[in-house]
Design an enzyme around this catalytic site. Sequence first.
Site, PDB file in Angstrom:
ATOM      1  N   HIS A 378      14.353   9.854   7.267  1.00 17.98           N
ATOM      2  CA  HIS A 378      16.486   9.658   7.109  1.00 17.98           C
ATOM      3  C   HIS A 378      16.814   9.029   5.787  1.00 17.98           C
ATOM      4  O   HIS A 378      17.606   9.261   5.501  1.00 17.98           O
ATOM      5  CB  HIS A 378      16.338   9.313   8.586  1.00 17.98           C
ATOM      6  CG  HIS A 378      17.024  11.065   9.060  1.00 17.98           C
ATOM      7  ND1 HIS A 378      15.766  11.359   9.437  1.00 17.98           N
ATOM      8  CD2 HIS A 378      18.009  11.658   9.527  1.00 17.98           C
ATOM      9  CE1 HIS A 378      16.596  13.226   9.808  1.00 17.98           C
ATOM     10  NE2 HIS A 378      17.985  12.588   9.804  1.00 17.98           N
ATOM     11  N   CYS A 690      11.343  25.702   7.376  1.00 15.18           N
ATOM     12  CA  CYS A 690      13.022  24.308   7.028  1.00 15.18           C
ATOM     13  C   CYS A 690      12.365  22.886   6.963  1.00 15.18           C
ATOM     14  O   CYS A 690      13.416  22.168   6.068  1.00 15.18           O
ATOM     15  CB  CYS A 690      14.274  24.288   7.838  1.00 15.18           C
ATOM     16  SG  CYS A 690      13.711  23.667   9.269  1.00 15.18           S
TER      17      CYS A 690
HETATM   18  C1  PEP Z   1      11.117  18.691  10.309  1.00 15.25           C
HETATM   19  O1  PEP Z   1      11.041  18.124  11.034  1.00 15.25           O
HETATM   20  O2  PEP Z   1      10.025  19.408   9.666  1.00 15.25           O
HETATM   21  C2  PEP Z   1      12.883  19.093   9.654  1.00 15.25           C
HETATM   22  C3  PEP Z   1      13.061  20.260   9.011  1.00 15.25           C
HETATM   23  O3  PEP Z   1      13.230  18.238  10.896  1.00 15.25           O
HETATM   24  P1  PEP Z   1      13.404  16.740   9.965  1.00 15.25           P
HETATM   25  O4  PEP Z   1      12.798  16.670   9.102  1.00 15.25           O
HETATM   26  O5  PEP Z   1      14.598  16.298  10.148  1.00 15.25           O
HETATM   27  O6  PEP Z   1      12.941  15.934  11.012  1.00 15.25           O
END
Ligand code: PEP
Length: 764
Positions: A378, A690
Site C-alpha cells: 500500500h 484488476c
Molecule cells: C489484488 O490483490 O490484485 C488487488 C487488486 O487488491 P490489492 O492490490 O488492493 O490487494
Amino acid sequence: MTQKKTDHLNLLFDMGELASIITGGSDIQAFLTGASALVAKHLQAHVCSIYLFDYRSKHLVLKATRGLKPEAVNQIRMLPGEGLVGQCFSRDQVLRVGNARISPGFKYFDNAGEDPFNSFLCVPIRRGVVKIGVLVVQQREIDHFTLLDERALRTAATQLAGAVENARLLMALATEQTDTDENEETASNMFPAFIKGKADGYGLAYGTIRPSRRKRKAILFEADASNISYSLADFQTALENTIEELKLLQDKFASSLPESESLIFTAHFMMLKDKNFTGKMKRLIEQGTSPVAAIQQLVQKYIKVFSDNPNAYMQEKAVDVEDLGIRLLSHLKALNTPSPPDRGTIFVTQDIYPSDMMKLTADGIRGIVLVGGGVTSHVTILARSLSIPLIIADDPVFIDLPDTTRLLLDAGQGNIYINPDDNTLAIFKANREAENRAKAQDMQPSTYTLDNRRIRLLANINLLSEIHLARELKAEGIGLYRTEFPFLIRSGFPSEDEQYIIYKGLFDKTAHGTVTTVRTLDAGGDKVIKHTDFIQEANPALGLRSIRFSLKHRQIFRTQIKAILRAAHGRQKVRLMFPLISSIDEFLEAKQVTAQCIRQMEQEGVPHKNDPEVGIMIELPSVLATIDEFAQLADFFAIGTNDFIQYMLGADRGNKLVAEHYIPYHPAVNRGIAKIAAAAIGHGIDVSVCGEMAHDPKHIPFLIGLGITTLSVDPKFLPRVQATVMGTRFSRASAYAQRLLDQTRVRYAAEMLNAGPGKNRIIE
Ligand code: PEP
Ligand code: MG
C-alpha cells in the site's frame, strides 16, 4: 603433475592457522594475502586469489593473490556476470573449468600473469546470505580440479567469510574517512552515477536529497554549539511559526486530498497545545533553561515514552514527536539563520508508513527512494496515487550520500541517476513533456481489438484526486475503488458520516451512467491500519485481514456498507465488492450483513441504494474448487491477481527475498485464471482483472484470449493498455492463450510470454 593429497576434504584451517593470519599480519592487506597463501597451500594450487565486491563501484576487485602478479591487486576488476569470476558471483554458483583459456566466459587480463594456468575453480564467498566476493584457485594442468577440490574450496570460503567481511568493511570505512576529508563535490563524485532499483511505479522526479530521519534527528540530541542565546519571546515566535507552517500544509493538503480531512497533523496540533509539552517548555525557559535545551528535553522525553510503549500504534507516535521537535528547533534557529533549513525534495529512507507519506506530500516531497527494508504494497500504491515516483533500491550507498546530492528518479524503469549532468536532465525533461502531450489526446472513448472485440477499460482508484485523470484518459468507469486509504492515513476509524462524505465524493466525481465498483475494507495483511487495539500478528498475510476483519468487527463493516449505500443513492451501476473471499459461506455471510443494513435503512427511512450488484474479488486459490457455485451466487468476479499469485504460490508479494518465486505466468496461475474466466463466462456474469497483471502488455493478450473483456488499471496505465489491446487480434490471442495453458513448465511459459502471441510455438 602435482601430487594430490586425499585428505583435503577435511581442509579446515585449524584455529591457530587462521588466528595467525588475522593477528599476525601488519594490516588488512596482509591478512588477505595470508589467507590466499593459506588456501593455496591447503589445495596445493599454483594460484589462489580473493576478489571482493565493491558496493560503490559495483565491481569485483582482485584484493589479494598468491601466484598471480602482485601488481594486479586492485587493478583487475570486473562487473558481476563478467568473466568466470563475475559469473560465479552473479549466479552464486561454483564454477569448475578444465581449461579456462578456451572457456567462452573466460576474461583475459594481460597484466595478471595468468597465461600458464589452465584449470580454474572458483566459489562465491558469502557471509550468511550476503555475497561478498569470490575465492579462486588456478592450476597449470588441464582438468586438474576435482569434486573434492570443489568441496574443499567451499569449506575454505565459509571459514574465511567472517574475517574477509570484516576486512572488507574496514577497508570501506577507511575509504569513507578519506572521502569526508575532501570537499563535498569530490565526495559525491565517488558514488556511482547510476543505480538500478526495482521499478515499482511511474513518473520522474528530480531534486536534492532530504536529510534522512537519522540526520534530521541529530538536531534533537546534539548540544547547541552556536552560542546564540534565544529568549522566551524567540521561543513564542518559533511556536507560532510552526503552527502557521502546519496550518498552511494542512490547508494545501486538505483541498487536494479531501479524504485526508484535516487530520494528518492532528497529533502535532494537540502536542503544540499540550500544557505538559509546550507548556512545560515555556515553564522551563522561564526558570532559566535555554529554549533549545527546553525543546530537546521535552521532545526526548516524549520520544522515549512513545517508543517504550509496547503498542505499535503508540510507537508510531514517536515519529510525530520527532517531526514536531525538528520543526520547532528549525524555526527557532531560522530566526538567526538567513535561509530556512533545506528540506530537500527526494526522500531517501529505510522505512515509511502510509501516514508519513501524506505528511511528506504536504511538505512538497517529489520522490522517494526506499533502501532495502520492507515496504507494504500500500505504500507503493499510495505513492503512485499521490504521483510520487518511488523506487526500491537495495544499495547501501544511499545511506551515505551527502545532503547536497541531487537525484533523478525514473520510477517506470527503476533507474536512479546520482548527480545527473545537464545532458541527462535535458533528455528526461523532453521525454516527459512528449509523454504528457501524447496521453490524453490519443485516447479513444472505447477500446476494440484488431478484430473488433470490445474490451472495457476501467480505472483502479485509491484517492479521489485520481478520478480526474481517469476521466481525462477516458476510463469507462471504476473497476476497483480501494476504500482503505481513508482508514490508512488517519489515526482512528472514520465515522459513518465521514465515510459517507468520501464515498459521495466518489460517486459525484464519476460520470453518470458508468459503473462504480466499491470494495469494502481490505484491512490487515500488509495494509496495516493502526488503531488503539491494534494487534501484531505473527503471520499477517494469513491473519485477520480483509473480509475476515470486517466479519469479525461487524460494527465497522456495517458502518461502511451503510455509508457506501447511502452515498450511492440515486446512482445506477453500483457494485459492492468483497475482498479475499475464501468460501461460499463467507460470501453468503457478507451478503447477509449487506441485506440487514439495507433493511435497517429502509426501516429508518434513510435514502440509500437498495439493489447494488454484489460480487467478489478472486484472490484465494480456495475458491477455484467451488468457482461454478460462486458464479451462480455472485453478480460479478474481479480477479485480484496481486493476491491471487501470492496465495497460489505461497510467495509474499512484498518480500524481495522471494520475488523470484512470485511468478505471474506460473502455469498454476494461468490455469487458475482460465478456470475463473470460464466459470464466469459460462454463467453469464462479468469478470474483470484488476491486479497489476491487467496493465502489463505481456499479459494482456493472454487475458483477452481467455475471453476476459474488462480490465481495470491505475489511470496512468490506461494509454498503454489501450494501445496494447488495439494491437491485439482476439482470434490469435485465444489460440495463444490455449497454447500458454498447455505449458506445464514455468520456464516454457516464460519463453512463450516473452515471445508474445505473434511468434509463439508449442513448446514440448
Ligand atoms: C489484488 O490483490 O490484485 C488487488 C487488486 O487488491 P490489492 O492490490 O488492493 O490487494
Ligand atoms: Mg488484493
